[in-house]
Design an enzyme around this catalytic site. Structure first.
Site, PDB file in Angstrom:
ATOM      1  N   ARG A  81       0.845  -1.174   0.000  1.00  0.00           N
ATOM      2  CA  ARG A  81       0.000   0.000   0.000  1.00  0.00           C
ATOM      3  C   ARG A  81       0.889   1.235   0.000  1.00  0.00           C
ATOM      4  O   ARG A  81       2.109   1.126   0.091  1.00  0.00           O
ATOM      5  CB  ARG A  81      -0.962   0.017   1.200  1.00  0.00           C
ATOM      6  CG  ARG A  81      -0.468  -0.605   2.500  1.00  0.00           C
ATOM      7  CD  ARG A  81       0.237   0.197   3.540  1.00  0.00           C
ATOM      8  NE  ARG A  81       0.169   1.614   3.485  1.00  0.00           N
ATOM      9  CZ  ARG A  81       1.258   2.373   3.622  1.00  0.00           C
ATOM     10  NH1 ARG A  81       2.440   1.824   3.748  1.00  0.00           N
ATOM     11  NH2 ARG A  81       1.152   3.683   3.620  1.00  0.00           N
TER      12      ARG A  81
ATOM     13  N   ALA B 221       0.735   5.202  -2.171  1.00  0.00           N
ATOM     14  CA  ALA B 221       0.564   5.558  -3.577  1.00  0.00           C
ATOM     15  C   ALA B 221       1.727   5.126  -4.484  1.00  0.00           C
ATOM     16  O   ALA B 221       1.535   4.366  -5.433  1.00  0.00           O
ATOM     17  CB  ALA B 221       0.304   7.068  -3.683  1.00  0.00           C
TER      18      ALA B 221
ATOM     19  N   ARG C 192      -7.795   0.084  -6.543  1.00  0.00           N
ATOM     20  CA  ARG C 192      -7.916   1.228  -5.629  1.00  0.00           C
ATOM     21  C   ARG C 192      -8.033   2.503  -6.460  1.00  0.00           C
ATOM     22  O   ARG C 192      -7.146   2.808  -7.251  1.00  0.00           O
ATOM     23  CB  ARG C 192      -6.712   1.309  -4.676  1.00  0.00           C
ATOM     24  CG  ARG C 192      -6.530   0.060  -3.803  1.00  0.00           C
ATOM     25  CD  ARG C 192      -5.536   0.294  -2.676  1.00  0.00           C
ATOM     26  NE  ARG C 192      -6.098   1.191  -1.658  1.00  0.00           N
ATOM     27  CZ  ARG C 192      -5.370   1.750  -0.678  1.00  0.00           C
ATOM     28  NH1 ARG C 192      -4.063   1.558  -0.640  1.00  0.00           N
ATOM     29  NH2 ARG C 192      -5.954   2.531   0.214  1.00  0.00           N
TER      30      ARG C 192
ATOM     31  N   GLN D  51      -1.817   2.554   9.987  1.00  0.00           N
ATOM     32  CA  GLN D  51      -0.537   2.652   9.269  1.00  0.00           C
ATOM     33  C   GLN D  51       0.522   3.376  10.109  1.00  0.00           C
ATOM     34  O   GLN D  51       1.712   3.080  10.024  1.00  0.00           O
ATOM     35  CB  GLN D  51      -0.711   3.395   7.937  1.00  0.00           C
ATOM     36  CG  GLN D  51      -1.456   2.630   6.862  1.00  0.00           C
ATOM     37  CD  GLN D  51      -2.941   2.928   6.840  1.00  0.00           C
ATOM     38  OE1 GLN D  51      -3.530   3.202   7.876  1.00  0.00           O
ATOM     39  NE2 GLN D  51      -3.566   2.855   5.661  1.00  0.00           N
TER      40      GLN D  51
ATOM     41  N   ASP E  45      -1.994  10.992  -2.172  1.00  0.00           N
ATOM     42  CA  ASP E  45      -2.395   9.931  -3.102  1.00  0.00           C
ATOM     43  C   ASP E  45      -2.790  10.496  -4.454  1.00  0.00           C
ATOM     44  O   ASP E  45      -2.758   9.778  -5.455  1.00  0.00           O
ATOM     45  CB  ASP E  45      -3.545   9.118  -2.490  1.00  0.00           C
ATOM     46  CG  ASP E  45      -3.028   8.311  -1.299  1.00  0.00           C
ATOM     47  OD1 ASP E  45      -2.904   8.903  -0.206  1.00  0.00           O
ATOM     48  OD2 ASP E  45      -2.706   7.127  -1.481  1.00  0.00           O
TER      49      ASP E  45
ATOM     50  N   ASN F 136      -5.466  12.530   0.507  1.00  0.00           N
ATOM     51  CA  ASN F 136      -4.540  11.783   1.343  1.00  0.00           C
ATOM     52  C   ASN F 136      -5.346  11.032   2.392  1.00  0.00           C
ATOM     53  O   ASN F 136      -6.570  11.168   2.472  1.00  0.00           O
ATOM     54  CB  ASN F 136      -3.510  12.721   1.994  1.00  0.00           C
ATOM     55  CG  ASN F 136      -2.313  11.956   2.555  1.00  0.00           C
ATOM     56  OD1 ASN F 136      -1.696  11.148   1.857  1.00  0.00           O
ATOM     57  ND2 ASN F 136      -2.015  12.174   3.823  1.00  0.00           N
ATOM     58  N   LYS F 137      -4.654  10.221   3.200  1.00  0.00           N
ATOM     59  CA  LYS F 137      -5.332   9.403   4.193  1.00  0.00           C
ATOM     60  C   LYS F 137      -6.384  10.175   4.978  1.00  0.00           C
ATOM     61  O   LYS F 137      -6.139  11.332   5.362  1.00  0.00           O
ATOM     62  CB  LYS F 137      -4.291   8.827   5.156  1.00  0.00           C
ATOM     63  CG  LYS F 137      -4.811   7.882   6.202  1.00  0.00           C
ATOM     64  CD  LYS F 137      -5.659   6.743   5.633  1.00  0.00           C
ATOM     65  CE  LYS F 137      -4.929   6.012   4.552  1.00  0.00           C
ATOM     66  NZ  LYS F 137      -5.800   5.269   3.608  1.00  0.00           N
TER      67      LYS F 137
HETATM   68  C1  LIG Z   1       3.745   7.913   0.158  1.00  0.00           C
HETATM   69  S1  LIG Z   1       2.115   7.963  -0.196  1.00  0.00           S
HETATM   70  C2  LIG Z   1       1.410   7.118   1.105  1.00  0.00           C
HETATM   71  C3  LIG Z   1      -0.033   7.467   1.217  1.00  0.00           C
HETATM   72  O1  LIG Z   1      -0.795   6.291   0.985  1.00  0.00           O
HETATM   73  C4  LIG Z   1      -1.488   6.019   2.174  1.00  0.00           C
HETATM   74  O2  LIG Z   1      -2.713   5.399   1.948  1.00  0.00           O
HETATM   75  P1  LIG Z   1      -2.827   3.779   2.025  1.00  0.00           P
HETATM   76  O3  LIG Z   1      -2.039   3.332   3.219  1.00  0.00           O
HETATM   77  O4  LIG Z   1      -4.321   3.555   2.143  1.00  0.00           O
HETATM   78  O5  LIG Z   1      -2.271   3.268   0.713  1.00  0.00           O
HETATM   79  C5  LIG Z   1      -1.690   7.384   2.797  1.00  0.00           C
HETATM   80  O6  LIG Z   1      -2.675   8.125   2.148  1.00  0.00           O
HETATM   81  C6  LIG Z   1      -0.324   7.954   2.593  1.00  0.00           C
HETATM   82  O7  LIG Z   1      -0.204   9.339   2.708  1.00  0.00           O
END
Ligand SMILES: CSC[C@H]1O[C@H](OP(=O)(O)O)[C@H](O)[C@@H]1O
Length: 349
Positions: free
Chosen positions: A44, A46, A87, A194, A235, A245-246
């Site tokens: 996971r 981006a 996704r 995370q 993202d 973003n998250k």
């Molecule tokens: C370096 S980008 C990471 C970005 O992705 C995460 O989402 P996910 O864990 O659901 O893939 C999160 O938005 C992070 O900022």
């Protein structure tokens, strides 16, 4: 530690759902397994899912067996669709798959062996490109970190989320390596943690001091600890500088703005989507309600209760101090500086 690597016609992915307690790899011999690993967050972040999807597309060529009913090009199109559908928010997925499709369409010698070799090379090139530019981006970002700083980051934006160095966490790593005295506050980042599971693991492994907090402590740390800057990943960043973003990033940006604290977004150009003008156009992934109802597989609320589980939210560009990419520090007006960063030499879309 490699997050994603190719060996002997298989793609190996560090299974991030098992961290921090187990370090195990998933070996993908079919592109469908890569798609499942992206959807279930085994891989996971981006940039990392873009790199994984690129290898998944190449793996499809290795999976293909000559079938008059389904020519290779149609099989690859099917793989691209399935990987893209995993996704919807991180534009890196589309960015990587478009480059892989272009690589295929540009192949002159269409033997299956040559196609497999060229596509694997293309995926490796994407992986190496992302890895190289992340270190450059981290140096740009570290120049903005004072010699002593309390930094608030969010989610996981380190090696686990990228091609190897990290985005926002890459800046923290670079600032630490430059001898700056930084204290990092790490929100757990519900629902899938995370921050608590991945960012804490990366910072501990790197020997970088950090303090784990719950997501409802953000206001408290601004008030009682004092935050000098906020560093987050992205993202998808759109043309006017709005970004996804998250989930929870928008609230963090509002708090940073209220406390006059610089708020930086760190992301490679593969996260920028100039096809969209404003953040309200960004598709937001809605994930499985069980991620909210359960913690570690244990029900923590009422069985089958109604749940809202958007994986991302959108922060308006006026709350962003600057966007840090491999091209440098893009300052407001972001629409102008983002477009200029593409118009200058060589930033590939
Ligand atoms: C370096 S980008 C990471 C970005 O992705 C995460 O989402 P996910 O864990 O659901 O893939 C999160 O938005 C992070 O900022």
């Amino acid at each position: 530690m490699e997050v994603v690597y190719w060996e002997g016609q298989r793609l190996f992915l560090l299974d991030q759902t098992k961290l921090p307690h187990q370090t195990t790899y998933v070996a993908c011999s079919r592109y469908q397994e890569v798609a499942e690993a992206i959807y279930s967050l085994k891989v996971r972040g981006a940039p990392a899912i873009g790199v994984a999807a690129a290898y998944g597309y190449a793996l499809a060529a290795f999976n293909y067996r000559a079938d008059p009913g389904l020519p290779l090009e149609q099989f690859l199109d099917q793989a691209e669709r399935e990987l893209l559908a995993t996704r919807p928010t991180a534009v890196n997925l589309r960015w990587a798959l478009e480059r892989m499709r272009d690589a295929y369409l540009n192949i002159q010698e269409k033997s299956l062996d040559n196609i497999r070799s060229v596509l694997l090379e293309a995926a490796l090139a994407i992986h190496n490109r992302e890895r190289k530019l992340e270190e450059k981006m981290a140096d740009f970002g570290a120049s903005l970190v004072p010699p002593e700083a309390n930094i608030l980051t969010y989610c996981n934006t380190g090696a686990l989320a990228t091609a190897g160095w990290g985005t926002a966490l890459g800046v923290i790593r670079a600032a630490h390596n430059q001898g700056k005295s930084i204290k990092t506050f790490v929100p757990e980042t519900r629902p899938v943690l995370q921050g608590a599971r991945l960012t804490a693991w990366e910072l501990h492994d790197a020997g970088i001091p950090f303090t784990l907090i719950t997501d409802n402590m953000l206001g408290y740390v601004f008030l009682h600890e004092g935050i000098d800057l906020v560093l987050v990943g992205a993202d998808r960043i759109v043309a006017n500088g709005d970004f996804a973003n998250k989930i929870g990033t928008y609230g963090l940006a509002v708090l940073a703005n209220y406390h006059n604290c610089p708020f930086y977004v760190v992301a490679p150009s593969s996260t920028i989507d100039l096809d969209l003008e404003e953040g309200k156009e960004i598709p937001i992934e809605m994930r499985d309600p069980r991620e909210v109802r359960e913690l570690g597989g244990q029900l923590v609320s009422v069985k089958n209760c109604a749940v809202l589980n958007p994986a991302f939210d959108v922060t308006p560009h006026h709350l962003v101090t600057a966007v840090i990419t491999e091209k440098g520090v893009l300052k407001p007006p972001l629409e102008k500086s983002i477009r200029r960063s593409f118009d200058e030499e060589g930033v590939q879309r």
